[in-house]
Motif scaffolding. Structure first.
Motif, short mmCIF file in Angstrom:
data_model
loop_
_atom_site.label_atom_id
_atom_site.label_comp_id
_atom_site.label_asym_id
_atom_site.label_seq_id
_atom_site.Cartn_x
_atom_site.Cartn_y
_atom_site.Cartn_z
N ALA A 173 0.83 -1.20 0.00
CA ALA A 173 0.00 0.00 0.00
C ALA A 173 0.86 1.25 0.00
O ALA A 173 0.56 2.24 -0.68
CB ALA A 173 -0.93 0.00 1.21
N GLU A 174 1.95 1.23 0.76
CA GLU A 174 2.87 2.37 0.77
C GLU A 174 3.45 2.61 -0.62
O GLU A 174 3.54 3.75 -1.09
CB GLU A 174 3.99 2.12 1.77
N ALA A 175 3.83 1.53 -1.29
CA ALA A 175 4.38 1.64 -2.64
C ALA A 175 3.33 2.20 -3.60
O ALA A 175 3.62 3.06 -4.44
CB ALA A 175 4.88 0.30 -3.12
N ASN A 176 2.09 1.71 -3.49
CA ASN A 176 1.02 2.21 -4.34
C ASN A 176 0.81 3.71 -4.13
O ASN A 176 0.61 4.48 -5.08
CB ASN A 176 -0.27 1.46 -4.06
N GLY A 177 0.84 4.13 -2.88
CA GLY A 177 0.64 5.53 -2.56
C GLY A 177 1.76 6.41 -3.09
O GLY A 177 1.51 7.47 -3.67
N TRP A 178 2.99 6.00 -2.90
CA TRP A 178 4.12 6.79 -3.39
C TRP A 178 4.17 6.83 -4.91
O TRP A 178 4.57 7.84 -5.49
CB TRP A 178 5.42 6.25 -2.82
N ALA A 179 3.75 5.74 -5.55
CA ALA A 179 3.70 5.74 -7.01
C ALA A 179 2.69 6.78 -7.51
O ALA A 179 2.89 7.41 -8.55
CB ALA A 179 3.33 4.35 -7.53
N ARG A 180 1.64 6.99 -6.74
CA ARG A 180 0.61 7.96 -7.12
C ARG A 180 1.09 9.40 -6.97
O ARG A 180 0.47 10.32 -7.49
CB ARG A 180 -0.65 7.76 -6.28
N THR A 181 2.17 9.60 -6.22
CA THR A 181 2.72 10.95 -6.06
C THR A 181 3.90 11.19 -6.99
O THR A 181 4.58 12.20 -6.87
CB THR A 181 3.17 11.19 -4.60
#
Length: 329
Positions: A123-131
């Motif tokens: 989830a952290e990776a998904n979130g950072w990819a979105r930024t």
């Protein structure tokens, strides 16, 4: 606040609303449940909030814009703030929006920085990819720390008189309702302010499958916005769909010709290079153990959005064809 099945995140969201550094007698919470089947409604009813609050549990399946419009009709204030129960606002969120809207009469909306949170490593990776600009291009999710005027914000605050002039959220649009409304606000002559002084913390999807579904609907929703506002179109909206088309065409040609295999190899190599470089740059800052997760996150976002955009275009073509050549009864 609009919600559906957010019992895991709702307590933190309500706590953040209670912790606002704004006088409790000057704001109210309108919580609209769009058909939860978990314990969300019970959590809302049991909540102890100092500010005035109203719970609208419709029991029906409501989209986000429909739920927001229902809440707007119930609200009494001259400023409307869109909140998502899948996250929570910073302590100064209401004050930051209210002060800027009242200080600058030409503003139609104000929004802050979207901070991605993750409960798991994926989830952290998904979130950072979105930024990352490689993930989504330049926009509300990749905005920096400078205050300035923008074309759109997420989870923003609006002056009520502006909404009365341009209209509220478009209920025909399931996702992308913020961008569509913000575009109408800008076209009406108002400005939209982004400020990094306020933040909205949003929980990213916990799996690649959930992220794919999210971006599938984002791509589909973008076509709905573009149908209503063709001038909203930007090159970045077309890139994922173009990538999916090019990938499918070159893959098909690869079975019958050497040129097709060369095209497929070139396209795959070019994208892989960008994917590896962007994932490595992000992993250098966040931690190398996230590197394989970033590879999956970027790919899923691009392909999901591209397929969704193409699906939306096909649906529009089918509707337009049926309208021009209706089936005889």
């Amino acid at each position: 606040m609009s919600l559906r099945n957010e019992e895991n995140f709702l307590p933190r969201s309500l706590a953040a609303i209670e912790e606002q550094d704004y006088p409790k007698d000057r704001y109210e919470l309108i919580a609209v449940d769009g058909g939860s089947i978990d314990g969300s409604v019970e959590i809302l009813k049991a909540a102890s909030l100092s500010a005035s609050h109203t719970i609208l549990a419709t029991g029906g399946h409501l989209t986000i814009p429909a739920a927001m419009n229902l809440g707007i009709r119930e609200a009494r204030g001259d400023i409307i703030i869109k909140l998502d129960a899948h996250g929570y606002p910073s302590r100064n969120f209401i004050r930051g929006i209210a002060e800027r809207l009242r200080e600058q009469p030409d503003l139609g909306a104000v929004g802050g920085r979207i901070v991605q949170l993750g409960e798991t490593r994926a989830a952290e990776a998904n979130g950072w990819a979105r930024t990352s600009t490689f993930g989504v291009g330049r926009g509300p999710y990749t905005a920096g720390r400078k205050e300035g005027y923008v074309a759109s914000v997420q989870c923003g605050g609006y002056r009520r008189d502006v909404l009365e002039k341009v209209g509220t959220f478009d209920e025909e649009i399931g996702l992308g309702e913020d961008d569509e409304l913000n575009w109408r606000v800008v076209k009406a002559g108002y400005r939209i302010l982004f400020t990094a002084d306020i933040e909205f913390f949003y929980y990213a999807r916990t799996s690649l499958r959930a992220l794919f579904r999210q971006y599938l609907w984002y791509g589909d929703g973008r076509t709905l916005v573009l149908r209503k506002h063709p001038d909203f179109l930007r090159i970045k909206h077309l890139v994922p769909a173009a990538f999916v088309i090019a990938l499918l065409l070159s893959l098909s040609l690869a079975f019958v010709s050497a040129i097709g295999r060369c095209l497929l190899a070139g396209l795959s190599a070019s994208y892989a290079l960008g994917l590896l470089a962007s994932s490595a740059l992000l992993a250098r800052n966040k931690g190398w153990h996230y590197f394989p997760h970033f590879l999956g996150s970027f790919f899923v976002m691009h392909v999901g959005y591209g397929i969704g955009f193409l699906r939306g275009c096909c649906n529009y073509w089918i509707l337009a064809t049926n309208a021009r050549f209706p089936i005889p009864k």
